[in-house]
Enzyme design. Structure first.
Site, mmCIF file in Angstrom:
data_model
loop_
_atom_site.group_PDB
_atom_site.id
_atom_site.type_symbol
_atom_site.label_atom_id
_atom_site.label_comp_id
_atom_site.label_asym_id
_atom_site.label_seq_id
_atom_site.Cartn_x
_atom_site.Cartn_y
_atom_site.Cartn_z
ATOM 1 N N LYS A 123 0.842 -1.202 0.000
ATOM 2 C CA LYS A 123 0.000 0.000 0.000
ATOM 3 C C LYS A 123 0.878 1.255 0.000
ATOM 4 O O LYS A 123 0.643 2.191 -0.762
ATOM 5 C CB LYS A 123 -0.925 -0.016 1.219
ATOM 6 C CG LYS A 123 -2.043 -1.040 1.096
ATOM 7 C CD LYS A 123 -2.742 -1.326 2.415
ATOM 8 C CE LYS A 123 -3.695 -2.515 2.235
ATOM 9 N NZ LYS A 123 -4.298 -2.984 3.492
ATOM 10 N N ASP A 138 -10.963 2.574 4.111
ATOM 11 C CA ASP A 138 -11.228 1.134 3.995
ATOM 12 C C ASP A 138 -12.742 0.860 3.945
ATOM 13 O O ASP A 138 -13.163 -0.233 3.574
ATOM 14 C CB ASP A 138 -10.636 0.409 5.211
ATOM 15 C CG ASP A 138 -9.571 -0.602 4.833
ATOM 16 O OD1 ASP A 138 -9.451 -0.911 3.630
ATOM 17 O OD2 ASP A 138 -8.874 -1.088 5.747
ATOM 18 N N GLN A 144 -4.551 -1.782 9.764
ATOM 19 C CA GLN A 144 -4.400 -3.091 9.122
ATOM 20 C C GLN A 144 -4.958 -4.200 10.024
ATOM 21 O O GLN A 144 -4.613 -4.290 11.188
ATOM 22 C CB GLN A 144 -2.911 -3.340 8.816
ATOM 23 C CG GLN A 144 -2.646 -4.619 8.048
ATOM 24 C CD GLN A 144 -3.256 -4.608 6.647
ATOM 25 O OE1 GLN A 144 -3.152 -3.636 5.905
ATOM 26 N NE2 GLN A 144 -3.932 -5.690 6.292
#
Ligand code: NDP
Length: 282
Positions: free
Chosen positions: A52, A119, A96
């Site tokens: 990412k 997200d 994460q």
């Protein structure tokens, strides 16, 4: 033999479109920036976080990674998220997953400002999807929708079957297919006659987490088969949830693993971050 839906190719077209938007923001003095928080040492998470950050840099976006010890307390993590919420130079915040067991996932996700929740896992964004309103869409299912559109198959009225009902893939996937007027069935570990249900799908999305779970008998001739699964085999190689060779004999379109849904997930994360920066810039 099925045609391949290349996530790499669809992602490349997403990046092409993003380049102009990033330049326009930069011309206004805004560099779209993503901050990723990684708690602990999970090896797969380390790879995802690195990928990412690498993509942010490649696109000329800002990126930073906050690495925290496995023993980090939930309240400390939330404190860091609050600081990032207040930092105008940060447009996207991503924690994460998975988190260590002593940290409550929902408490952490809901601490993120929904406007920075790139997200799309915050309850507000999940709710906006549910009610068909604008908000950040979860990256993996959003990427799948983009892949489906890229191959031009008719979505309205199509019989779509999703195997898996997680909050990050299965459930939002079902909602997005419904948004496009598919007739959606969601299957899970308690589903009866799974094979039969799958074999009637015009669009079959596998998000199970079991190597080669989807066999040829589960694929309708001419179907579109989307493999979300990323499974590591004992020999270290990656493999999806679909038995690719078998399924490709019957499907019209199929995604590979690797090089399928994975690259699209990152592309959608970049797109959401640019969108967050555009909103913040007004
Ligand atoms: P989860 O483990 O959270 O969910 C798996 C789902 O599969 C559950 O709903 C479970 O049902 C269902 N399931 C498990 N076994 C069966 C079975 N025998 N029959 C029918 N359904 C079953 O996984 P995720 O949704 O997080 O991820 C799924 C896969 O996708 C994983 O391989 C993951 O690595 C991958 N992934 C890939 C991404 C990408 O970018 N390509 C992003 C995110 C995930 P139940 O709810 O009843 O337990």
């Amino acid at each position: 033999m099925a045609q391949l839906i290349s996530g790499k190719e669809v992602a490349a077209s997403v990046y092409e479109a993003l380049t102009g938007r990033i330049q326009a923001l930069k011309a206004r003095g805004v560099t779209p920036s993503l901050t990723v928080i990684l708690v602990g040492e999970n090896p797969a998470s380390q790879v995802y976080v690195r990928n990412k950050a690498r993509m942010c840099k490649k696109l000329g976006m800002g990126s930073s990674v906050i690495r925290l010890d496995e023993s980090t307390r939930e309240e400390n993590l939330i404190q860091i998220i609050r600081q990032l919420n207040d930092d105008a130079s940060v447009h996207g915040i991503l924690v994460q997953m998975p988190l260590p067991r002593h940290i409550r996932e929902f408490a952490v996700l809901d601490a993120i400002d929904p406007k920075k929740d790139v997200d799309g896992f915050h309850a507000v964004n999940a709710g906006l999807l549910m009610s068909g309103r604008e908000g950040f869409r979860a990256c993996t299912p959003k990427g799948v929708m983009r892949m489906l559109k890229s191959c031009g198959v008719p979505l309205a009225g199509a019989n779509a079957v999703v195997i898996g009902r997680s909050n990050i893939v299965g459930k939002p996937m079902a909602m997005m297919l419904l948004e496009e007027n598919c007739t959606v069935t969601v299957c899970h570990s308690r589903t009866r006659e799974l094979e039969k249900i799958c074999a009637e799908a015009d669009i079959l999305v596998a998000a199970v987490g079991r190597p080669r779970f989807v066999t040829a008998q589960m694929v309708k001739p001419g179907a579109v088969v989307i493999d979300v699964g990323i499974n590591r085999l004992p020999d270290g190689s990656l493999c999806g949830d679909v038995d690719f060779d078998q399924a490709a004999e019957k499907a019209a379109w199929i995604t590979p693993v690797p090089g399928g849904v994975g690259p699209m997930t990152i592309a959608m994360l970049m797109e959401n971050t640019v969108e967050a920066a555009e909103h913040a810039a007004g």
